[in-house]
Scaffold this motif. Sequence first.
Motif, mmCIF file in Angstrom:
data_model
loop_
_atom_site.group_PDB
_atom_site.id
_atom_site.type_symbol
_atom_site.label_atom_id
_atom_site.label_comp_id
_atom_site.label_asym_id
_atom_site.label_seq_id
_atom_site.Cartn_x
_atom_site.Cartn_y
_atom_site.Cartn_z
ATOM 1 N N SER A 65 -5.878 -3.491 5.135
ATOM 2 C CA SER A 65 -5.388 -2.169 4.721
ATOM 3 C C SER A 65 -3.932 -2.243 4.279
ATOM 4 C CB SER A 65 -5.480 -1.176 5.881
ATOM 5 O OG SER A 65 -6.818 -0.939 6.211
ATOM 6 N N ILE A 66 -3.610 -1.365 3.355
ATOM 7 C CA ILE A 66 -2.206 -1.182 2.936
ATOM 8 C C ILE A 66 -1.923 0.317 3.093
ATOM 9 C CG2 ILE A 66 -0.524 -1.464 1.070
ATOM 10 C CD1 ILE A 66 -2.421 -3.566 -0.193
ATOM 11 N N GLN A 101 3.126 -5.468 12.289
ATOM 12 C CA GLN A 101 3.577 -6.611 13.087
ATOM 13 C C GLN A 101 2.585 -6.913 14.214
ATOM 14 O OE1 GLN A 101 7.447 -5.960 14.742
ATOM 15 N NE2 GLN A 101 7.930 -8.144 14.783
ATOM 16 N N SER A 102 1.995 -5.840 14.762
ATOM 17 C CA SER A 102 1.076 -6.068 15.880
ATOM 18 C C SER A 102 -0.392 -6.098 15.455
ATOM 19 C CB SER A 102 1.287 -5.002 16.958
ATOM 20 O OG SER A 102 1.169 -3.721 16.384
ATOM 21 N N GLU A 103 -0.733 -5.374 14.382
ATOM 22 C CA GLU A 103 -2.137 -5.312 13.948
ATOM 23 C C GLU A 103 -2.317 -6.198 12.723
ATOM 24 O OE1 GLU A 103 -4.673 -3.417 15.132
ATOM 25 O OE2 GLU A 103 -3.523 -2.333 16.653
ATOM 26 N N ARG A 104 -3.137 -7.234 12.829
ATOM 27 C CA ARG A 104 -3.228 -8.105 11.665
ATOM 28 C C ARG A 104 -4.118 -7.538 10.553
ATOM 29 N NH1 ARG A 104 -7.637 -11.121 11.492
ATOM 30 N NH2 ARG A 104 -6.786 -12.421 9.843
ATOM 31 N N ASN A 105 -4.648 -6.317 10.753
ATOM 32 C CA ASN A 105 -5.466 -5.750 9.672
ATOM 33 C C ASN A 105 -4.657 -5.074 8.564
ATOM 34 O OD1 ASN A 105 -4.771 -3.464 11.021
ATOM 35 N ND2 ASN A 105 -6.813 -2.984 11.818
ATOM 36 N N ILE A 106 -3.321 -5.076 8.712
ATOM 37 C CA ILE A 106 -2.472 -4.532 7.628
ATOM 38 C C ILE A 106 -1.856 -5.704 6.865
ATOM 39 C CG2 ILE A 106 -0.422 -3.142 7.118
ATOM 40 C CD1 ILE A 106 -1.025 -1.498 9.618
ATOM 41 N N SER A 107 -2.152 -5.808 5.569
ATOM 42 C CA SER A 107 -1.680 -6.990 4.837
ATOM 43 C C SER A 107 -0.318 -6.793 4.181
ATOM 44 C CB SER A 107 -2.703 -7.404 3.774
ATOM 45 O OG SER A 107 -3.018 -6.323 2.941
ATOM 46 N N PHE A 108 0.020 -5.562 3.843
ATOM 47 C CA PHE A 108 1.306 -5.265 3.200
ATOM 48 C C PHE A 108 1.766 -3.876 3.646
ATOM 49 C CE2 PHE A 108 -0.743 -8.038 0.102
ATOM 50 C CZ PHE A 108 0.277 -8.774 -0.479
ATOM 51 N N ALA A 109 3.083 -3.670 3.654
ATOM 52 C CA ALA A 109 3.615 -2.305 3.696
ATOM 53 C C ALA A 109 3.908 -1.930 2.247
ATOM 54 C CB ALA A 109 4.883 -2.255 4.520
ATOM 55 N N VAL A 110 3.999 -0.656 1.961
ATOM 56 C CA VAL A 110 4.268 -0.248 0.574
ATOM 57 C C VAL A 110 5.092 1.031 0.574
ATOM 58 C CG1 VAL A 110 2.119 1.099 0.361
ATOM 59 C CG2 VAL A 110 3.168 0.175 -1.691
ATOM 60 N N PHE A 111 5.898 1.185 -0.476
ATOM 61 C CA PHE A 111 6.596 2.473 -0.617
ATOM 62 C C PHE A 111 6.912 2.774 -2.071
ATOM 63 C CE2 PHE A 111 11.039 1.312 -1.521
ATOM 64 C CZ PHE A 111 11.050 -0.038 -1.174
ATOM 65 N N LYS A 112 7.139 4.078 -2.292
ATOM 66 C CA LYS A 112 7.586 4.565 -3.604
ATOM 67 C C LYS A 112 9.051 4.931 -3.454
ATOM 68 C CE LYS A 112 4.080 6.818 -6.351
ATOM 69 N NZ LYS A 112 2.971 6.026 -5.843
ATOM 70 N N VAL A 113 9.897 4.449 -4.346
ATOM 71 C CA VAL A 113 11.327 4.789 -4.249
ATOM 72 C C VAL A 113 11.513 6.307 -4.374
ATOM 73 C CG1 VAL A 113 13.566 4.535 -5.386
ATOM 74 C CG2 VAL A 113 12.147 2.525 -4.999
ATOM 75 N N SER A 114 10.685 6.964 -5.209
ATOM 76 C CA SER A 114 10.856 8.416 -5.404
ATOM 77 C C SER A 114 10.477 9.227 -4.169
ATOM 78 C CB SER A 114 10.040 8.895 -6.599
ATOM 79 O OG SER A 114 8.669 8.780 -6.320
ATOM 80 N N ALA A 115 9.877 8.568 -3.152
ATOM 81 C CA ALA A 115 9.607 9.290 -1.903
ATOM 82 C C ALA A 115 10.839 9.252 -0.997
ATOM 83 C CB ALA A 115 8.419 8.671 -1.179
ATOM 84 N N LEU A 116 11.815 8.387 -1.366
ATOM 85 C CA LEU A 116 12.998 8.192 -0.524
ATOM 86 C C LEU A 116 14.255 8.840 -1.099
ATOM 87 C CD1 LEU A 116 12.567 4.371 0.212
ATOM 88 C CD2 LEU A 116 11.680 6.259 1.557
#
Length: 389
Positions: free
Chosen positions: A88-89, A118-133
């Motif tokens: 999941s991402i 870091q703890s759950e290996r089912n997440i392969s990437f983090a993701v973000f949109k700059v326009s959300a920040l």
Amino acid sequence: MSTLFNDTEIAFRSKSKKQLLQAYWLFRLMGFPELTKIGTYLIKTALKLPLGLKKVIKSTLYEQFCGGETLDECQKTMADLQRFGVYSIPDYVAEGQESQKAFDLAMHQVLQTIDLAQSERNISFAVFKVSALGSVNLLMKVQQGVALSEKEQEECEQLDQRVHRIFSTAIEAGVRVMVDAEESWIQNVIDEWALSAMFLYNTEQAWIFNTCQMYRKDMPKRLQQLADTGKKRSFIPGVKLVRGAYLEKENERAEKMGYNSPIWETKQQTDQAFNEALSFCLAEDIALCIGTHNEESVAITLDLMEMNKIQSSYNGIWFAQLYGMSDHLTFNLAAQGYNVAKYLPFGPMKLSLPYLFRRANENKSVSGQSGRELELLKKELERRESLKH
Ligand SMILES: Cc1cc2nc3c(=O)[nH]c(=O)nc-3n(C[C@H](O)[C@H](O)[C@H](O)COP(=O)(O)OP(=O)(O)OC[C@H]3O[C@@H](n4cnc5c(N)ncnc54)[C@H](O)[C@@H]3O)c2cc1C
């Protein structure tokens, strides 16, 4: 078309009959252009609409395309996907926000994802949109080189801090992070952040991935420049390859403001650029995440991997599809041992509406994506029915 993706038993094995029927009717409804138009209008104004309609949107579009309102609510879906080898991402969707409080909240959602990854290996990437920040207006001004007021300068620094906090937290946690691509009038600023993070962090392996939209005419050249810079500055480029989601908006703005659209004139040109970029990235050892629902592009990648004797499980090549779409690609790729993930949008329903609106529009053509989804859903429903006899 590759027969690898036609196995509907594998494609839909995480779905109950009820879920398949719901998806079938939803894709059928989205296939009526008039209905999609009305739906889109209603979605756009949903904030003012009665609770009843919000409930309908929640139990149809939102359930089909989103994982839940919070990261916690997504956990069951993530575990279900992982049972079949799909990663999941989680993607916090909150578009069109303008307050500093909302930008901070969006950053914290991404930091939470990193923490969980870091703890759950089912997440392969983090993701973000700059326009959300940070504010889109501010990003536009920075890209145009317009002089900023004192307040804007301060906001710019806050945005810079949010982006860097995400990068450095991800690196400390050993989690890969992707930066989404957005409209061309703010993309240069986004690229600069992503590139400077790659210089800094992608020395041993690709931790930071920037997104290349191949519907842009200038993208093959930009990709070449990225590969050259990587060699010169000794870092490994990380690229999420997509076709691009803002075609109509880009063309409309270009026409309105009287400049040449940065987008290829035809779908065929975009397809060609995308498929050529696949072989380019493989030849240049660019770490890749291929974000597409296009079967031909996935099949081309598999052929290229075979030709270059790259194992299916090679960690430098990932595939990704959006949650609620193209399960036939995702689950069949996973069953064959390829690295594959679902973009799993989460967030409050009212903030997810622009995202849902893009999905509904993308699926309005029965001759295109939704036609393929319908064909496969029907095939699987019939297959399950035939087992009863
Ligand atoms: C995991 C994932 C992550 C994504 N992340 C991003 C992101 O960060 N930024 C972003 O912009 N998009 C993103 N997208 C969306 C993506 O850009 C596409 O809009 C979507 O995936 C449809 O393209 P396709 O390759 O799946 O399939 P296809 O259905 O084969 O291609 C449709 C695409 O072709 C292009 N196209 C259609 N008609 C024309 C035309 N007349 N002329 C030129 N080009 C045309 C458009 O880009 C259109 O979206 C992402 C998609 C996925 C699956």
